[in-house]
Enzyme design. Structure first.
Site, PDB file in Angstrom:
ATOM      1  N   ASP A  45       0.528  -1.073  -0.117  1.00 45.21           N
ATOM      2  CA  ASP A  45      -0.242   0.280   0.278  1.00 45.21           C
ATOM      3  C   ASP A  45       0.523   1.285  -0.022  1.00 45.21           C
ATOM      4  O   ASP A  45       1.532   1.208   1.056  1.00 45.21           O
ATOM      5  CB  ASP A  45      -0.682   0.290   1.238  1.00 45.21           C
ATOM      6  N   TYR A  50       2.061  10.357   0.124  1.00 43.00           N
ATOM      7  CA  TYR A  50       3.307   9.716   0.559  1.00 43.00           C
ATOM      8  C   TYR A  50       4.450  10.037  -0.203  1.00 43.00           C
ATOM      9  O   TYR A  50       5.569   9.344   0.694  1.00 43.00           O
ATOM     10  CB  TYR A  50       3.952   8.174   1.478  1.00 43.00           C
ATOM     11  N   LYS A  79      -3.185   6.074  -3.656  1.00 41.16           N
ATOM     12  CA  LYS A  79      -4.530   7.175  -3.559  1.00 41.16           C
ATOM     13  C   LYS A  79      -4.512   7.985  -3.990  1.00 41.16           C
ATOM     14  O   LYS A  79      -2.509   8.385  -4.263  1.00 41.16           O
ATOM     15  CB  LYS A  79      -4.495   7.077  -2.463  1.00 41.16           C
ATOM     16  N   HIS A 112      -8.618   9.304  -1.372  1.00 37.60           N
ATOM     17  CA  HIS A 112      -7.606   9.653  -0.323  1.00 37.60           C
ATOM     18  C   HIS A 112      -8.390  10.096   1.217  1.00 37.60           C
ATOM     19  O   HIS A 112      -7.953   9.819   1.985  1.00 37.60           O
ATOM     20  CB  HIS A 112      -6.771   9.877   0.111  1.00 37.60           C
TER      21      HIS A 112
END
Length: 279
Positions: A45, A50, A79, A112
């Site tokens: 994931d 990120y 996401k 998200h």
């Protein structure tokens, strides 16, 4: 117990995955992803925000090149972030994710956050387009409360396959969980170990001692045993291995109730009702 769960479109998702939140881009992350795959993780994931999709993709590609796994055996999730709220921006966000990861497709692509303006419908319609074009195996949402899901289900066509939410023994989100069960939406837990803050909880340590397991293993087993997909994160090889070594025991019903009684209904990460960064 099977190590996978069937989603509402028939796709199988692993019960335990490897999370990469708050891990920076770099060789260490690529190596950790490869280690996770060696230890048996098949769900990986990540997310655009990120800023580590390239390293995640690198680890995946190296594992495939070394014969540790095939692409078809993996379940890769990313996401769309909040700054791509238009239909066209969201289509581009998916293309950008694939480019950063150097992959041909994802197994799951999520919105998200819902945002405080509830303006996520164009984003979801873009995901529906990607799914209809068979460019992604499944689509879903993250951090959606019941009213967000009700709006989505009323105004769009495809029921999300997954709702990835903050879920741990102190925050079980029972209302959201029950609604998702009713609608056939799989719950997936992010931050299941609360960034290790919950690992010294007295009740959980007592239960762990009873089974001869670590506190982390008890939490993750509780989730998998109650049909919650979970994505713990660690950069330590021994803990990466430990977090997936949870399929050799069962918690009894009394201990499951003890864990669920710890619920405080708080948010330790951002509360979706007030989180609007990027919008």
């Amino acid at each position: 117990m099977s190590k996978t769960i069937e989603l509402n479109n028939g796709l199988l998702i692993p019960r335990v995955g490897y999370g990469t939140f708050r891990v920076p881009e770099g060789a260490d992350l690529a190596a950790a992803v490869k280690t996770a795959i060696k230890e048996g993780y098949r769900l990986i994931d990540t997310a655009a925000i990120y800023e580590n999709e390239a390293s995640v993709g690198q680890g995946i590609r190296e594992a495939i090149a070394e014969g540790l796994v095939t692409r078809e055996e993996l379940f890769i999730t990313s996401k769309a972030w909040n700054d791509g709220i238009s239909y066209e921006e969201t289509l581009q966000a998916y293309d950008d994710a694939l480019a950063r990861m150097e992959l041909d497709y994802l197994d799951l692509y999520l919105l998200h956050w819902p945002g405080t303006k509830n303006d996520f419908i164009p984003q979801w319609e873009a995901l529906e387009k990607i799914y209809a074009d068979k460019r992604v195996k499944s689509i879903g949402v993250s951090n959606f409360h019941v009213h967000h899901l009700e709006k989505l289900l009323k105004e769009t066509t495809i029921v999300p396959a997954v709702n990835q939410i903050e879920l741990n023994p102190l925050q079980t989100q029972k209302q959201v969980h029950a609604f998702c069960i009713e609608k056939g939406i799989q719950i997936e837990a992010w931050s299941p170990l609360m960034n290790a803050e919950i690992l010294e909880h007295a009740t959980l340590k007592t239960i762990a001692s009873k089974y001869g397991k670590t506190t982390a293993q008890i939490i993750l087993r509780w989730q998998t045993q109650t049909d919650i997909v979970t994505i713990p994160k660690s950069m330590t090889s021994s803990r990466i291995a430990e977090n997936i070594a949870i399929f050799d025991f069962d918690l009894d019903g009394e201990d499951i109730l003890l864990i669920e009684a710890l619920n405080e209904d708080g948010h330790y990460g951002p509360d979706p009702e007030g989180f609007d960064f990027g919008r």
